[in-house]
Write an enzyme that holds these catalytic residues in place. Structure first.
Site, PDB file in Angstrom:
ATOM      1  N   ILE A 404      -2.284   3.966   8.554  1.00 43.12           N
ATOM      2  CA  ILE A 404      -0.908   4.418   8.405  1.00 43.12           C
ATOM      3  C   ILE A 404       0.052   3.240   8.408  1.00 43.12           C
ATOM      4  CG2 ILE A 404       0.885   5.735   9.628  1.00 43.12           C
ATOM      5  CD1 ILE A 404      -1.624   7.539  10.548  1.00 43.12           C
ATOM      6  N   ASP A 405      -0.224   2.238   9.228  1.00 42.49           N
ATOM      7  CA  ASP A 405       0.654   1.074   9.334  1.00 42.49           C
ATOM      8  C   ASP A 405       0.681   0.286   8.032  1.00 42.49           C
ATOM      9  OD1 ASP A 405       2.453  -0.277  10.899  1.00 42.49           O
ATOM     10  OD2 ASP A 405       0.977  -1.412  12.025  1.00 42.49           O
TER      11      ASP A 405
END
Length: 682
Positions: A404-405
């Site tokens: 996600i990052d």
């Protein structure tokens, strides 16, 4: 992003997203001098970074961790019978060079000696021919004995020693391969573990069941506190405690090991093997990280796969690609490689530093990132089967575990580039945003790889003493996602607001935020503050003022910021440590976003970066500012010292990258994603 008076936000359209904005000016001589020096530092740093871009468009800096990677690589080769003298000598040269004066090895630069790391390094040097009575070896073994010897080391260290009969398998915690059959609703199923732990534990269940022992090339009696009683009995914790309950569960598992049905166990190991093989990446590795690859090779080999089998051959070749050969002939093993992360951060840094949005280097970087987008489901889809893929991973090859990052930062990077294929760019960004929204946890925040991976049980297992084994949401990742959503025109989307509410609730009493994936409160605060401002919180908001006050309170006398890894364990270290370029960059990015450009703290921070820059345009940074597992596993990303100072300098000279100069970046993407994700009920 700058907040408007009514609390809304504005952003520039893609065609206007160029870092060629005229430099901001200040009438004071001091500011003019700092501004000019910053401009010159930007040019040197930009030249340095551009010179290191790969022709295909990516950047990748070395990734330092600790010598257990190198020691375990030699132990693997010894176990498989493929250890050669040249590789051994090169690895030993690196390991010796990392030893501290007291004979120990640490897990981060300037850190204290660590028992398990020191044991593994010592054994690796014994394999390389270093004698126990050599002064450097004698210092190490004496230190090990004083701290309890092998018996006091972590489980993974003792597993490696058990492979050669230096430790008894019966004296290790059990983790049966039948775990592979636990349904996902059942506690301690494999999807209760974070992806990095899951990939490691599944092959280790096979190793634990097989209990192999290869002939030991030498004894290790000198590493026991008492060689006559190498594993003294320890009292169990109270039965009513979590530790006591799981210790007794482990005893039951040891009993099950003796009576397990052979047919069931064989089937479980074969199912685990299929699970492993299905997750091998195209480059032969597993998850793009070294530990799962090592244990997967061992597990499959124990099940009869020979070293020439395509799966094992590709796996071993992938491990060779983790090796960094240094000029002195030393060989360092990277635990992982970070090209996607490095490339999106480098793109952001160069664009914010003034490189035109259509510069060829940025176009190449964007094209490469577009090619890296993942279009198939991975393990994350076990709990989110209706969410369409569209994320980015950290590594060259890791289609099963996008994170996600990276996805948030790639979108932020792509928004800074004027790519000729606008249709492709918009579609890629739309899919990335949709995937990130679909990966929001129930509490409104975002983790790194999975959704709601917060079971309290995995960390309680006696087997799991090697660091974090779950993946709960974190402030730094949530901050990056919120910033990305704000840039995409979704500041007022209910999902973004839930993320903001979570961030505000997570702020520490002192005004900082905990940094899960970077060291530590400086990183967390540097990630969250720009996000909150981008999402519309005014600089006068109490949370932002508290964060600014905290950052100013921990600024070092030299004008920089630094934070030691010990802040994860000790209160006194919060925000304190030797100044580093990367951490100074994080602090400045936060302060600049909060409207502190003309403050004394920012002026001193910029001066620190200018004064400590080397002649070739980079910064020296031996300190570890990246985090794998808080305290237990630390990282020195070699490109951090370049991208974050350059980003901060660029924003100081050119202003914030997405200011209120025009319409929203992509109202179309915002509306499409909002409607699509809501309809799917992700």
């Amino acid at each position: 992003m700058t907040a408007t008076t009514d609390g809304s936000t504005g952003a520039v359209a893609p065609e206007a997203t160029s870092a060629t904005t005229a430099p901001l000016t200040d009438t004071t001589p001091e500011a003019a001098g700092t501004h000019g020096a910053a401009d010159r530092a930007i040019q040197r740093a930009t030249d340095f970074l551009l010179a290191r871009q790969d022709d295909r468009g990516w950047w990748k800096g070395d990734l330092d961790t600790n010598v257990t990677m190198d020691a375990e690589d030699l132990l693997l080769r010894q176990f498989l019978g493929i250890r050669d003298e040249a590789t051994t000598a090169a690895a030993a040269l690196f390991i010796r060079g990392e030893q501290r004066d007291d004979g120990t090895w640490a897990t981060f630069h300037g850190g204290p000696g660590e028992l398990s790391t020191t044991i593994e390094a010592y054994v690796a040097l014994r394999l390389a021919g270093d004698a126990p009575d050599d002064p450097h070896m004698a210092r190490a073994s004496a230190w090990i004995r004083e701290r309890g010897g092998i018996a006091a080391s972590r489980v993974f260290t003792r597993i490696w020693l058990a492979l050669f009969g230096w430790w008894k398998w019966d004296d290790l915690p059990e983790l049966p391969p039948e775990l592979i059959y636990f349904p996902k609703w059942m506690p301690l199923n494999i999807y209760d573990f974070g992806c990095w732990a899951r990939q490691t534990i599944v092959p280790l269940t096979i190793v634990s069941a097989k209990r192999p022992v290869r002939p030991a090339p030498f004894p290790l009696d000198e590493l026991h506190a008492d060689a006559r009683n190498p594993n003294p009995v320890k009292p169990l914790a109270p039965v009513a405690s979590w530790d006591g309950a799981f210790q007794r569960l482990d005893k039951l598992m040891h009993g099950y090991q003796k009576v397990a049905l052979k047919r069931l166990r064989k089937a479980a190991m074969n199912s685990a093997a299929r699970w492993i093989i299905e997750r091998q990446e195209n480059d032969g590795c597993w998850g793009g990280i070294q530990p799962p690859a090592v244990y997967s090779v061992i597990a499959l080999h124990l099940l009869g796969y020979d070293l020439e089998h395509p799966v094992l051959k590709a796996g071993l070749e992938s491990l060779d690609r983790f090796a960094v050969w240094r000029e002195d002939g030393a060989r360092m093993i990277e635990a992982c490689q970070s090209p996607v992360w490095d490339t999106c951060l480098a793109t952001i840094a160069l664009a914010d530093a003034g490189l035109p949005a259509d510069h060829p280097a940025l176009i190449r970087a964007a094209t490469w990132m577009l090619d890296e987008q993942i279009d198939r489901p991975g393990d994350w889809s076990v709990r989110k089967p209706r969410v369409e893929p569209g994320g980015w991973a950290f590594e060259f090859h890791n289609d099963n575990y996008p994170d996600i990052d990276d996805t948030a930062e790639v979108v932020l990077a792509l928004r800074r580039v004027r790519h000729p294929d606008t249709v492709r760019m918009e579609k890629a960004i739309e899919r990335g945003v949709r995937w990130n929204l679909g990966m929001q946890s129930r509490n409104g925040a975002w983790a790194a790889f999975d959704v709601d991976n917060t079971s309290p049980f995995p960390n309680r297992l006696p087997f799991c003493d090697f660091g974090e084994v779950i993946d709960p949401p974190s402030a730094d990742v949530t901050g990056h996602v919120v910033e990305m959503l704000a840039v995409e025109g979704m500041s007022h989307d209910p999902r973004t607001r839930r993320g903001i509410e979570w961030l505000l609730a997570e702020q520490e009493p002192n005004g900082a935020w905990f940094g899960r994936w970077g060291v530590n409160y400086v990183y967390g605060t540097g990630s969250v503050l720009p996000a909150l401002v981008a999402a519309g919180l005014p600089a006068s908001h109490p949370a932002i003022r508290r964060a600014v006050d905290w950052l100013e309170s921990v600024q070092n006398d030299d004008g920089g910021w630094g934070e030691d890894l010990r802040s994860y364990r000790y209160e006194d270290w919060k925000g304190h440590g030797v100044s580093t370029a990367s951490q100074t960059g994080w602090a400045l990015m936060a302060l600049l976003s909060a409207g502190e450009r003309d403050s004394k703290a920012v002026e001193r921070g910029i001066a620190f970066l200018v004064e400590t820059q080397t002649e070739d345009g980079t910064w020296d940074e031996p300190y570890f500012t990246g985090t794998g597992f808080p305290w237990d596993f630390s990282i020195n990303y070699h490109l951090y010292r370049q991208v974050f100072p350059l980003t901060a300098l660029g924003r100081y000279v050119h202003g914030e990258p997405f200011s209120a100069q025009g319409p929203n970046v992509s109202a179309k993407v915002s509306a499409t994603v909002s409607a699509d994700v809501s309809a799917k009920g992700s």
